[in-house]
Design a protein around this motif. Structure first.
Motif, PDB file in Angstrom:
ATOM      1  N   VAL A  32      36.254 -39.060  72.013  1.00  0.00           N
ATOM      2  CA  VAL A  32      35.690 -37.938  71.264  1.00  0.00           C
ATOM      3  C   VAL A  32      35.712 -36.687  72.140  1.00  0.00           C
ATOM      4  CG1 VAL A  32      34.216 -39.390  69.825  1.00  0.00           C
ATOM      5  CG2 VAL A  32      33.318 -38.481  71.972  1.00  0.00           C
ATOM      6  N   SER A  33      35.634 -35.552  71.493  1.00  0.00           N
ATOM      7  CA  SER A  33      35.557 -34.289  72.225  1.00  0.00           C
ATOM      8  C   SER A  33      34.200 -34.192  72.920  1.00  0.00           C
ATOM      9  CB  SER A  33      35.721 -33.114  71.262  1.00  0.00           C
ATOM     10  OG  SER A  33      34.588 -33.025  70.410  1.00  0.00           O
ATOM     11  N   LEU A  34      34.119 -33.321  73.883  1.00  0.00           N
ATOM     12  CA  LEU A  34      32.849 -33.094  74.570  1.00  0.00           C
ATOM     13  C   LEU A  34      31.800 -32.592  73.585  1.00  0.00           C
ATOM     14  CD1 LEU A  34      31.215 -33.049  77.183  1.00  0.00           C
ATOM     15  CD2 LEU A  34      32.153 -30.760  77.624  1.00  0.00           C
ATOM     16  N   ALA A  35      32.204 -31.735  72.645  1.00  0.00           N
ATOM     17  CA  ALA A  35      31.264 -31.232  71.637  1.00  0.00           C
ATOM     18  C   ALA A  35      30.718 -32.377  70.787  1.00  0.00           C
ATOM     19  CB  ALA A  35      31.952 -30.189  70.755  1.00  0.00           C
ATOM     20  N   ARG A  36      31.593 -33.289  70.374  1.00  0.00           N
ATOM     21  CA  ARG A  36      31.142 -34.439  69.575  1.00  0.00           C
ATOM     22  C   ARG A  36      30.236 -35.339  70.399  1.00  0.00           C
ATOM     23  NH1 ARG A  36      33.191 -37.056  64.727  1.00  0.00           N
ATOM     24  NH2 ARG A  36      31.547 -38.521  64.190  1.00  0.00           N
ATOM     25  N   PRO A  56      37.961 -30.740  78.395  1.00  0.00           N
ATOM     26  CA  PRO A  56      38.973 -29.689  78.548  1.00  0.00           C
ATOM     27  C   PRO A  56      39.268 -29.445  80.028  1.00  0.00           C
ATOM     28  CG  PRO A  56      37.186 -28.969  77.102  1.00  0.00           C
ATOM     29  CD  PRO A  56      36.768 -30.259  77.717  1.00  0.00           C
ATOM     30  N   ASN A  57      40.517 -29.113  80.337  1.00  0.00           N
ATOM     31  CA  ASN A  57      40.879 -28.880  81.734  1.00  0.00           C
ATOM     32  C   ASN A  57      40.334 -27.568  82.272  1.00  0.00           C
ATOM     33  OD1 ASN A  57      42.556 -27.047  80.548  1.00  0.00           O
ATOM     34  ND2 ASN A  57      44.458 -27.933  81.305  1.00  0.00           N
TER      35      ASN A  57
END
Length: 72
Positions: A32-36, A56-57
């Motif tokens: 999952v994304s960091l936001a999720r 994200p890098n």
């Protein structure tokens, strides 16, 4: 198959990327994304789920370590 860094090694994986608006499955492996992760972290730690976090890098992992240290 895509790759991820685990234990300082680049390794293949079979974790599909879950879209931020997709429903959470009851079990399985996913990324999952960091936001999720920040939104649904408690649910993503449920038994039966193995959730990795896509970072994200542009962010420093050291700054996020406290949030993600228990991830696969």
């Amino acid at each position: 198959m895509t790759a991820l860094i685990r234990d300082r090694q680049i390794v293949g994986h079979d974790y599909p990327l879950l879209a931020d608006d997709a429903p959470l499955p009851a079990s399985g492996k996913l990324i999952v994304s960091l936001a999720r992760w920040r939104q649904d972290g408690a649910a993503l730690r449920a038994p039966g789920l193995e959730a990795g976090v896509r970072i994200p890098n542009t962010l420093d992992v050291a700054d996020l370590w406290a949030e993600i240290a228990d991830r696969p």
